[in-house]
Write a protein that holds these residues in place. Structure first.
Motif, PDB file in Angstrom:
ATOM      1  N   THR A  71       0.821  -1.203   0.000  1.00 13.59           N
ATOM      2  CA  THR A  71       0.000   0.000   0.000  1.00 13.59           C
ATOM      3  C   THR A  71       0.858   1.258   0.000  1.00 13.59           C
ATOM      4  N   LYS A  72       1.940   1.289   0.745  1.00 13.59           N
ATOM      5  CA  LYS A  72       2.836   2.440   0.764  1.00 13.59           C
ATOM      6  C   LYS A  72       3.412   2.717  -0.617  1.00 13.59           C
ATOM      7  N   LEU A  73       3.896   1.677  -1.279  1.00 12.63           N
ATOM      8  CA  LEU A  73       4.462   1.845  -2.626  1.00 12.63           C
ATOM      9  C   LEU A  73       3.378   2.248  -3.619  1.00 12.63           C
ATOM     10  N   SER A  74       2.175   1.694  -3.467  1.00 14.15           N
ATOM     11  CA  SER A  74       1.074   1.983  -4.382  1.00 14.15           C
ATOM     12  C   SER A  74       0.690   3.448  -4.335  1.00 14.15           C
ATOM     13  N   LYS A  75       0.655   4.039  -3.141  1.00 17.58           N
ATOM     14  CA  LYS A  75       0.273   5.444  -3.026  1.00 17.58           C
ATOM     15  C   LYS A  75       1.233   6.343  -3.791  1.00 17.58           C
ATOM     16  N   ARG A  76       2.527   6.061  -3.702  1.00 17.16           N
ATOM     17  CA  ARG A  76       3.496   6.871  -4.416  1.00 17.16           C
ATOM     18  C   ARG A  76       3.316   6.741  -5.928  1.00 17.16           C
ATOM     19  N   PHE A  77       3.079   5.516  -6.390  1.00 16.06           N
ATOM     20  CA  PHE A  77       2.872   5.290  -7.824  1.00 16.06           C
ATOM     21  C   PHE A  77       1.601   5.979  -8.293  1.00 16.06           C
ATOM     22  N   LEU A  78       0.517   5.883  -7.502  1.00 19.17           N
ATOM     23  CA  LEU A  78      -0.759   6.472  -7.886  1.00 19.17           C
ATOM     24  C   LEU A  78      -0.656   7.986  -8.020  1.00 19.17           C
ATOM     25  N   ILE A  79      -0.009   8.640  -7.076  1.00 19.28           N
ATOM     26  CA  ILE A  79       0.102  10.094  -7.117  1.00 19.28           C
ATOM     27  C   ILE A  79       0.849  10.536  -8.367  1.00 19.28           C
ATOM     28  N   ALA A  80       1.967   9.880  -8.663  1.00 21.91           N
ATOM     29  CA  ALA A  80       2.753  10.247  -9.845  1.00 21.91           C
ATOM     30  C   ALA A  80       1.981   9.990 -11.133  1.00 21.91           C
ATOM     31  N   ALA A  81       1.315   8.839 -11.228  1.00 21.42           N
ATOM     32  CA  ALA A  81       0.592   8.481 -12.449  1.00 21.42           C
ATOM     33  C   ALA A  81      -0.602   9.394 -12.687  1.00 21.42           C
ATOM     34  N   MET A  82      -1.343   9.738 -11.637  1.00 19.80           N
ATOM     35  CA  MET A  82      -2.519  10.582 -11.794  1.00 19.80           C
ATOM     36  C   MET A  82      -2.130  12.012 -12.165  1.00 19.80           C
ATOM     37  N   LEU A  83      -1.047  12.528 -11.581  1.00 17.59           N
ATOM     38  CA  LEU A  83      -0.584  13.857 -11.949  1.00 17.59           C
ATOM     39  C   LEU A  83      -0.172  13.908 -13.418  1.00 17.59           C
ATOM     40  N   LEU A  84       0.551  12.885 -13.866  1.00 15.07           N
ATOM     41  CA  LEU A  84       0.979  12.838 -15.261  1.00 15.07           C
ATOM     42  C   LEU A  84      -0.206  12.743 -16.196  1.00 15.07           C
ATOM     43  N   LEU A  85      -1.178  11.900 -15.853  1.00 11.88           N
ATOM     44  CA  LEU A  85      -2.361  11.739 -16.693  1.00 11.88           C
ATOM     45  C   LEU A  85      -3.155  13.028 -16.771  1.00 11.88           C
ATOM     46  N   ALA A  86      -3.311  13.726 -15.641  1.00 10.77           N
ATOM     47  CA  ALA A  86      -4.080  14.965 -15.620  1.00 10.77           C
ATOM     48  C   ALA A  86      -3.428  16.043 -16.479  1.00 10.77           C
ATOM     49  N   VAL A  87      -2.107  16.189 -16.358  1.00  7.56           N
ATOM     50  CA  VAL A  87      -1.401  17.222 -17.114  1.00  7.56           C
ATOM     51  C   VAL A  87      -1.494  16.977 -18.612  1.00  7.56           C
ATOM     52  N   VAL A  88      -1.243  15.730 -19.025  1.00  7.16           N
ATOM     53  CA  VAL A  88      -1.227  15.442 -20.457  1.00  7.16           C
ATOM     54  C   VAL A  88      -2.630  15.466 -21.043  1.00  7.16           C
ATOM     55  N   THR A  89      -3.637  15.048 -20.283  1.00 10.64           N
ATOM     56  CA  THR A  89      -5.011  15.072 -20.788  1.00 10.64           C
ATOM     57  C   THR A  89      -5.453  16.498 -21.053  1.00 10.64           C
ATOM     58  N   VAL A  90      -5.082  17.423 -20.174  1.00 10.44           N
ATOM     59  CA  VAL A  90      -5.443  18.825 -20.367  1.00 10.44           C
ATOM     60  C   VAL A  90      -4.753  19.396 -21.592  1.00 10.44           C
ATOM     61  N   LYS A  91      -3.494  19.019 -21.819  1.00 15.41           N
ATOM     62  CA  LYS A  91      -2.710  19.599 -22.910  1.00 15.41           C
ATOM     63  C   LYS A  91      -2.926  18.926 -24.259  1.00 15.41           C
ATOM     64  N   ALA A  92      -3.512  17.696 -24.242  1.00 14.73           N
ATOM     65  CA  ALA A  92      -3.628  16.950 -25.493  1.00 14.73           C
ATOM     66  C   ALA A  92      -4.501  17.685 -26.496  1.00 14.73           C
ATOM     67  N   THR A 149     -15.745   0.467  -5.768  1.00 11.20           N
ATOM     68  CA  THR A 149     -15.674   1.232  -7.005  1.00 11.20           C
ATOM     69  C   THR A 149     -15.728   2.743  -6.805  1.00 11.20           C
ATOM     70  N   ASP A 150     -16.450   3.217  -5.766  1.00 10.15           N
ATOM     71  CA  ASP A 150     -16.691   4.656  -5.638  1.00 10.15           C
ATOM     72  C   ASP A 150     -15.548   5.376  -4.942  1.00 10.15           C
ATOM     73  N   PHE A 151     -14.922   4.718  -3.975  1.00 12.40           N
ATOM     74  CA  PHE A 151     -13.799   5.298  -3.231  1.00 12.40           C
ATOM     75  C   PHE A 151     -13.113   4.145  -2.502  1.00 12.40           C
ATOM     76  N   ASN A 152     -11.998   4.453  -1.846  1.00 13.59           N
ATOM     77  CA  ASN A 152     -11.269   3.429  -1.105  1.00 13.59           C
ATOM     78  C   ASN A 152     -11.715   3.442   0.354  1.00 13.59           C
ATOM     79  N   PRO A 153     -12.415   2.410   0.823  1.00 14.40           N
ATOM     80  CA  PRO A 153     -12.956   2.426   2.180  1.00 14.40           C
ATOM     81  C   PRO A 153     -11.946   2.033   3.256  1.00 14.40           C
ATOM     82  N   SER A 154     -10.780   1.490   2.864  1.00 11.38           N
ATOM     83  CA  SER A 154      -9.864   0.940   3.859  1.00 11.38           C
ATOM     84  C   SER A 154      -8.467   1.535   3.821  1.00 11.38           C
ATOM     85  N   GLY A 155      -8.108   2.238   2.765  1.00  7.55           N
ATOM     86  CA  GLY A 155      -6.747   2.752   2.621  1.00  7.55           C
ATOM     87  C   GLY A 155      -5.762   1.728   2.116  1.00  7.55           C
ATOM     88  N   GLU A 156      -6.220   0.504   1.820  1.00 11.96           N
ATOM     89  CA  GLU A 156      -5.360  -0.535   1.269  1.00 11.96           C
ATOM     90  C   GLU A 156      -5.501  -0.561  -0.257  1.00 11.96           C
TER      91      GLU A 156
END
Length: 346
Positions: free
Chosen positions: A5-26, A193-200
């Protein structure tokens, strides 16, 4: 918090930021909007047992049916309305997939009542011809069968499909390397599906080659491996395969044999073995063999699916829990049933 879970959070933050930036600029040169989906309804009855067991404490009749998901209501019954809106651009796009009706409600059981019409909701970015990144809620990559009845040959579903998972919310990367494909992703807990209820978080991976896909779902305490494959053995005959094992839950395997006799008529047999190791659909450490013979007769956009199903249990008086319901019943050695469904696709 576990290591994954610790490693996943770091990956998720980086991937979502990259996706958001490129989607806006595409900048899209070409794009298209589509609306598709299906409507289905059916009739079901047991052949060697009553459709109902005794009344429960509230005076309500309890249903006897195979413990797998969907197509388990007696008499004339409703499936669902499925509406899929998609916007496809050269680089980016989205899919909004809504479901209404009993089948849809069972498929999104993990959602809050106000949100239980959302089957899929995701955006994607085609980074290159070889890489696509997807974020949001999407149906699972494990298993042979899917939620939409228009994409399955058999109308009733297998035990392996029914007990998961149905959907994931998270981010994934699909990679194409010639004849080989890969997928890696990080997701909320299964069917959250709607949100993460456990943080895992769960990790997912897939390797594909020649019509076969090896799938994995895992965290520090859970591991599921799944093989899904399908081949056209001739112009009219098709063979599908699914095998899966989920730690402390279940394991099983199935063959799908289908033959087309004409453009409008085909028949197929699903043979499945399913062993309950703690998922709770059968008495623990009991098993079932599901044999399902289905025909598909197509008239324009309408497909009629008559189906005979035999669920043969490992012991008499196995306790079967109805999917997504507290209702359960004791079986004899087998339960046979008949379904005829009508599925309209558009």
């Amino acid at each position: 918090m576990n290591t994954f879970t610790k490693l996943s959070k770091r990956f998720l933050i980086a991937a979502m930021l990259l996706l958001a930036v490129v989607t806006v600029k595409a900048q899209e040169e070409e794009s298209s909007f589509s609306l598709s989906g299906s409507v289905d309804t059916y009739f079901r009855t047991n052949l060697n047992a009553a459709n109902y067991t005794d009344f429960d404490d509230d005076g309500v009749k309890e249903i006897q049916a195979p413990g797998s998901s969907f197509a388990n209501l007696p008499g004339f019954s409703l499936g669902m309305v499925n509406l899929i809106a998609a916007y496809e651009g050269e680089k980016v796009g989205f899919v909004g997939d809504l479901v209404f009706g009993p089948r849809g409600a069972d498929a999104v059981f993990g959602s809050a009542p106000a949100l239980n019409i959302v089957n899929q909701l995701y955006v994607y970015w085609n980074v290159s011809d070889a890489l696509t990144i997807t974020a949001g809620n999407f149906n699972t990559f494990l298993g042979y069968e899917v939620i939409s009845p228009s994409a399955n040959f058999n109308y009733s579903t297998s035990y392996m499909f029914s007990y998961g998972p149905f959907s994931h919310s998270g981010v994934k990367a699909d990679i194409s390397a010639g004849d080989v494909s890969f997928m890696v992703g990080v997701f909320n807990p299964t069917d959250a599906t709607d949100f993460n209820p456990s943080g895992e978080y769960l990790g997912g991976a897939q390797i594909g080659y020649g019509g076969a896909y090896l799938n994995f779902l895992f965290d520090d305490e859970f591991f599921q491996a799944d093989l899904t494959a399908g081949w056209d053995l001739s112009e009219s005959f098709y063979l599908g395969v699914n095998a899966t094992s989920a730690s402390d839950n279940f394991f099983g395997a199935a063959l799908y044999l289908q033959n087309s006799f004409s453009d409008a008529f085909s028949m197929g047999l699903r043979g499945e073995y399913f062993s309950d190791k703690g998922v709770g659909v059968l008495t623990t450490d009991e098993s079932v063999i599901d044999l399902t013979l289905s025909a598909n007769y197509t008239v324009g956009s309408l497909t009629l699916i008559p189906e005979v199903r035999l669920d043969s249990f490992s012991e008499d008086d196995v306790v079967v829990t109805e999917f997504n319901s507290p209702t359960d019943f004791k079986t004899g050695s087998s339960l046979s049933s008949f379904v005829i469904a009508a599925v309209y696709s558009f």
